[in-house]
Write an enzyme that holds these catalytic residues in place. Structure first.
Site, mmCIF file in Angstrom:
data_model
loop_
_atom_site.group_PDB
_atom_site.id
_atom_site.type_symbol
_atom_site.label_atom_id
_atom_site.label_comp_id
_atom_site.label_asym_id
_atom_site.label_seq_id
_atom_site.Cartn_x
_atom_site.Cartn_y
_atom_site.Cartn_z
ATOM 1 N N THR A 194 0.826 -1.212 0.000
ATOM 2 C CA THR A 194 0.000 0.000 0.000
ATOM 3 C C THR A 194 0.860 1.261 0.000
ATOM 4 O OG1 THR A 194 -1.707 -1.201 1.194
ATOM 5 C CG2 THR A 194 -1.838 1.199 1.253
ATOM 6 N N ILE A 195 1.790 1.353 0.937
ATOM 7 C CA ILE A 195 2.626 2.558 1.040
ATOM 8 C C ILE A 195 3.740 2.526 0.006
ATOM 9 C CG2 ILE A 195 4.107 3.921 2.592
ATOM 10 C CD1 ILE A 195 1.106 3.880 3.398
ATOM 11 N N GLY A 199 4.722 1.786 11.403
ATOM 12 C CA GLY A 199 4.502 0.482 12.034
ATOM 13 C C GLY A 199 5.672 0.056 12.887
ATOM 14 N N CYS A 237 0.142 7.253 9.733
ATOM 15 C CA CYS A 237 -0.816 8.139 9.053
ATOM 16 C C CYS A 237 -1.559 9.046 10.041
ATOM 17 C CB CYS A 237 -1.802 7.304 8.254
ATOM 18 S SG CYS A 237 -2.488 5.913 9.143
ATOM 19 N N ASN A 238 -2.078 8.452 11.107
ATOM 20 C CA ASN A 238 -2.819 9.248 12.084
ATOM 21 C C ASN A 238 -1.905 10.225 12.810
ATOM 22 O OD1 ASN A 238 -5.582 8.312 11.959
ATOM 23 N ND2 ASN A 238 -4.791 6.326 12.617
ATOM 24 N N ARG A 241 -10.037 3.324 10.382
ATOM 25 C CA ARG A 241 -10.512 2.345 9.393
ATOM 26 C C ARG A 241 -9.929 0.982 9.785
ATOM 27 N NH1 ARG A 241 -6.242 0.287 9.014
ATOM 28 N NH2 ARG A 241 -4.598 0.587 7.477
ATOM 29 N N HIS A 268 -0.842 6.829 19.310
ATOM 30 C CA HIS A 268 -0.729 8.081 18.552
ATOM 31 C C HIS A 268 -0.244 9.260 19.385
ATOM 32 C CE1 HIS A 268 -3.790 5.364 16.824
ATOM 33 N NE2 HIS A 268 -3.116 5.597 15.715
ATOM 34 N N GLY A 269 -0.766 9.373 20.648
ATOM 35 C CA GLY A 269 -0.342 10.480 21.515
ATOM 36 C C GLY A 269 1.159 10.416 21.788
ATOM 37 N N HIS A 295 -9.634 7.266 8.016
ATOM 38 C CA HIS A 295 -9.830 7.442 9.455
ATOM 39 C C HIS A 295 -10.531 8.789 9.678
ATOM 40 C CE1 HIS A 295 -6.606 4.442 9.999
ATOM 41 N NE2 HIS A 295 -5.731 5.241 9.440
ATOM 42 N N GLN A 298 -5.527 7.097 4.899
ATOM 43 C CA GLN A 298 -4.397 6.346 5.466
ATOM 44 C C GLN A 298 -3.433 5.823 4.414
ATOM 45 O OE1 GLN A 298 -7.505 5.143 5.244
ATOM 46 N NE2 GLN A 298 -7.292 3.190 4.181
HETATM 47 N N1 LIG Z 1 -1.617 1.115 5.079
HETATM 48 C C1 LIG Z 1 -1.684 2.183 5.823
HETATM 49 O O1 LIG Z 1 -2.750 2.714 6.054
HETATM 50 C C2 LIG Z 1 -0.459 2.769 6.425
HETATM 51 C C3 LIG Z 1 0.644 2.002 6.725
HETATM 52 N N2 LIG Z 1 1.723 2.577 7.339
HETATM 53 C C4 LIG Z 1 2.883 1.772 7.695
HETATM 54 O O2 LIG Z 1 3.606 1.480 6.490
HETATM 55 C C5 LIG Z 1 4.221 0.210 6.603
HETATM 56 C C6 LIG Z 1 3.768 -0.650 5.438
HETATM 57 O O3 LIG Z 1 2.357 -0.825 5.530
HETATM 58 P P1 LIG Z 1 1.471 -1.224 4.273
HETATM 59 O O4 LIG Z 1 2.008 -0.600 3.042
HETATM 60 O O5 LIG Z 1 0.066 -0.964 4.654
HETATM 61 O O6 LIG Z 1 1.713 -2.792 4.230
HETATM 62 P P2 LIG Z 1 1.323 -3.785 3.052
HETATM 63 O O7 LIG Z 1 1.078 -5.092 3.704
HETATM 64 O O8 LIG Z 1 0.290 -3.181 2.169
HETATM 65 O O9 LIG Z 1 2.673 -3.855 2.210
HETATM 66 C C7 LIG Z 1 3.841 -4.425 2.709
HETATM 67 C C8 LIG Z 1 4.597 -5.053 1.546
HETATM 68 O O10 LIG Z 1 5.826 -5.574 2.026
HETATM 69 C C9 LIG Z 1 6.005 -6.891 1.518
HETATM 70 N N3 LIG Z 1 6.890 -7.633 2.417
HETATM 71 C C10 LIG Z 1 6.563 -8.390 3.496
HETATM 72 N N4 LIG Z 1 7.677 -8.886 4.064
HETATM 73 C C11 LIG Z 1 8.724 -8.437 3.343
HETATM 74 C C12 LIG Z 1 10.136 -8.599 3.426
HETATM 75 N N5 LIG Z 1 10.705 -9.323 4.397
HETATM 76 N N6 LIG Z 1 10.923 -8.000 2.500
HETATM 77 C C13 LIG Z 1 10.379 -7.257 1.504
HETATM 78 N N7 LIG Z 1 9.049 -7.070 1.370
HETATM 79 C C14 LIG Z 1 8.234 -7.635 2.281
HETATM 80 C C15 LIG Z 1 4.593 -7.454 1.403
HETATM 81 O O11 LIG Z 1 4.536 -8.527 0.512
HETATM 82 C C16 LIG Z 1 3.832 -6.217 0.907
HETATM 83 O O12 LIG Z 1 3.941 -6.090 -0.495
HETATM 84 C C17 LIG Z 1 3.854 -0.328 8.003
HETATM 85 O O13 LIG Z 1 4.862 0.068 8.891
HETATM 86 C C18 LIG Z 1 2.565 0.420 8.311
HETATM 87 O O14 LIG Z 1 2.312 0.534 9.684
HETATM 88 C C19 LIG Z 1 1.798 3.927 7.575
HETATM 89 C C20 LIG Z 1 0.740 4.735 7.259
HETATM 90 C C21 LIG Z 1 -0.481 4.213 6.720
HETATM 91 O O1 LIG Z 2 -0.461 3.873 10.277
HETATM 92 C C1 LIG Z 2 -1.634 3.546 10.301
HETATM 93 O O2 LIG Z 2 -2.472 3.724 11.340
HETATM 94 P P1 LIG Z 2 -2.075 4.292 12.789
HETATM 95 O O3 LIG Z 2 -1.690 5.749 12.589
HETATM 96 O O4 LIG Z 2 -3.325 4.177 13.579
HETATM 97 O O5 LIG Z 2 -0.955 3.459 13.319
HETATM 98 C C2 LIG Z 2 -2.180 2.769 9.164
HETATM 99 O O6 LIG Z 2 -3.556 2.995 9.002
HETATM 100 C C3 LIG Z 2 -1.853 1.308 9.355
HETATM 101 O O7 LIG Z 2 -2.618 0.807 10.377
HETATM 102 P P2 LIG Z 2 -2.848 -0.787 10.564
HETATM 103 O O8 LIG Z 2 -1.801 -1.220 11.563
HETATM 104 O O9 LIG Z 2 -4.247 -0.889 11.108
HETATM 105 O O10 LIG Z 2 -2.703 -1.452 9.211
#
Ligand SMILES: NC(=O)C1=CN([C@@H]2O[C@H](COP(=O)(O)OP(=O)(O)OC[C@H]3O[C@@H](n4cnc5c(N)ncnc54)[C@H](O)[C@@H]3O)[C@@H](O)[C@H]2O)C=CC1
Ligand SMILES: O=C(OP(=O)(O)O)[C@H](O)COP(=O)(O)O
Length: 335
Positions: free
Chosen positions: A13-14, A111, A141-142, A169, A195-196, A221, A300
């Site tokens: 996603t990110i 994360g 994000c939050n 969400r 978050h705080g 969110h 997000q």
């Molecule tokens: N989705 C959201 O709303 C938000 C996510 N984040 C943070 O961003 C980070 C990524 O989250 P998302 O993009 O949502 O996760 P995601 O699950 O959508 O994407 C993660 C990607 O990393 C890959 N992956 C897993 N293990 C791996 C490894 N060992 N080496 C290389 N690639 C690997 C997965 O296959 C996937 O393509 C987390 O720290 C999350 O907390 C931050 C803000 C918002």
């Molecule tokens: O960074 C996020 O949320 P957060 O600011 O509540 O930690 C993203 O929405 C990822 O949250 P998730 O851990 O529910 O996938």
């Protein structure tokens, strides 16, 4: 000047959004993205022109699926000046020794916890402190959304205390594994939510407490923000302060929900219906007895994307002025 060579480890996603945002800038380039499996996202990444790298143990699966790879993740990391780690929360930490071994700069996402980098970033709050750093964490994000509103209000009016209630969400739109489907979950039930304390990792002097609920929606969110202020002011004063911020957008013209914000993003042609800005309902901005209240919605999937670009620019010393980096990032994205 040569462009900064950026790798995205974790094309989810990110990661996919950060890759496209970096590609849109003229002072940095994507040298590769990593995928663990040769699924539809890998094929789209290939079609978008990205070199794909994979874990050594999975290279054969890519070959069998007919998705060409450029090498292993370790090889990608060796070629980069800076890796943006966008792997799932907790996985990023396991990658730290790989980045250290290769001697590359690294950015992690929200994360992971603050100590992984020892520095938590938000572009309006602390860009200048990130200049030349090797390790940075872009807050979640939050937390990003909270930092964007707290910082300018604290600067202009002084913030005595923040209380933020977050309706989170439950999962991203493509996330078939998560819920809830029919429940509202205090997340976590024990206060405060992360978050705080995370806002304090960027703005240590802010007194803030937060609570969060997970709700069965995937779009955005929504926060109810309450701030006790040190200065007498009106709702108009607050709106003028927030309105001067390029990554804050006042929603109006009949938009009464997150669903309509996403429809608006689609209508204005935003990639993947991304809303990079905090979306605030101006009519919710209320001040009574030095207490400010408002609602904001947070997309997000995309809000941290411009922050990652600015973090790269600071760490690679491509721009010394945070305001200029923000402007450059925004312009390239179309924000
Ligand atoms: N989705 C959201 O709303 C938000 C996510 N984040 C943070 O961003 C980070 C990524 O989250 P998302 O993009 O949502 O996760 P995601 O699950 O959508 O994407 C993660 C990607 O990393 C890959 N992956 C897993 N293990 C791996 C490894 N060992 N080496 C290389 N690639 C690997 C997965 O296959 C996937 O393509 C987390 O720290 C999350 O907390 C931050 C803000 C918002
Ligand atoms: O960074 C996020 O949320 P957060 O600011 O509540 O930690 C993203 O929405 C990822 O949250 P998730 O851990 O529910 O996938």
């Amino acid at each position: 000047m040569a462009k900064a060579k950026i790798a995205v480890n974790g094309y989810g996603t990110i990661g996919k959004r950060v890759a496209d945002a970096v590609k849109a800038q003229d002072d940095m380039e994507i040298i590769g993205v990593s995928k663990t499996r040769p699924n539809y996202e890998a094929i789209v990444a290939q079609q978008l022109g990205y070199d794909i790298y994979a874990p050594a143990a999975n290279l054969e699966a890519f070959e069998k699926a007919g998705v060409p790879t450029a090498g292993t993740i370790e090889e990608m990391v060796e070629k980069a000046d800076l890796v943006v780690d966008c792997t799932p929360g907790g996985v990023g930490e396991q990658n730290k020794p790989m980045y250290e071994k290769a001697g590359v700069k690294a950015i992690w996402q929200g994360g992971e916890s603050h100590p992984i980098a020892g520095f938590s970033f938000n572009a309006v709050c602390n860009y200048e402190q990130a200049i030349g750093r090797d390790l940075v964490r872009v807050v979640s994000c939050n937390t990003t959304a909270l930092c964007r509103v707290i910082f300018p209000i604290d600067k202009e009016l002084g913030v005595k205390k923040v209380r933020a209630i977050l309706a989170r969400r439950a999962a991203d739109p493509n996330d078939v594994k998560k819920g809830p489907i029919n429940a509202i979950v205090p997340d976590p039930a024990k206060l405060p939510s992360h978050h705080g304390p995370d806002v304090r990792s960027v703005l240590p002097n802010i007194n803030i407490t937060s609570a969060a609920l997970k709700i069965p929606t995937t779009l955005m969110h929504v926060h109810t923000v309450n701030m006790e202020l040190n200065t007498n002011c009106t709702a108009e004063d607050v709106k003028n302060i927030l309105g001067s911020q390029s990554r804050i957008h006042f929603v109006g013209q009949g938009i009464s929900s997150t669903a309509e914000i996403i429809e608006f993003a689609r209508d204005i042609g935003r990639p993947r219906n991304d809303m990079w800005e905090n979306c605030i309902w101006p009519e919710s901005v209320t001040v009574t007895e030095n207490e400010l209240y408002f609602f904001q919605a947070v997309h997000q999937e995309s809000i941290v994307v411009p922050e990652n670009v600015d973090a790269i620019r600071a760490m690679m010393e491509l721009e010394s002025d945070g305001a200029k980096s923000i402007e450059k990032t925004n312009k390239a994205l179309g924000l």
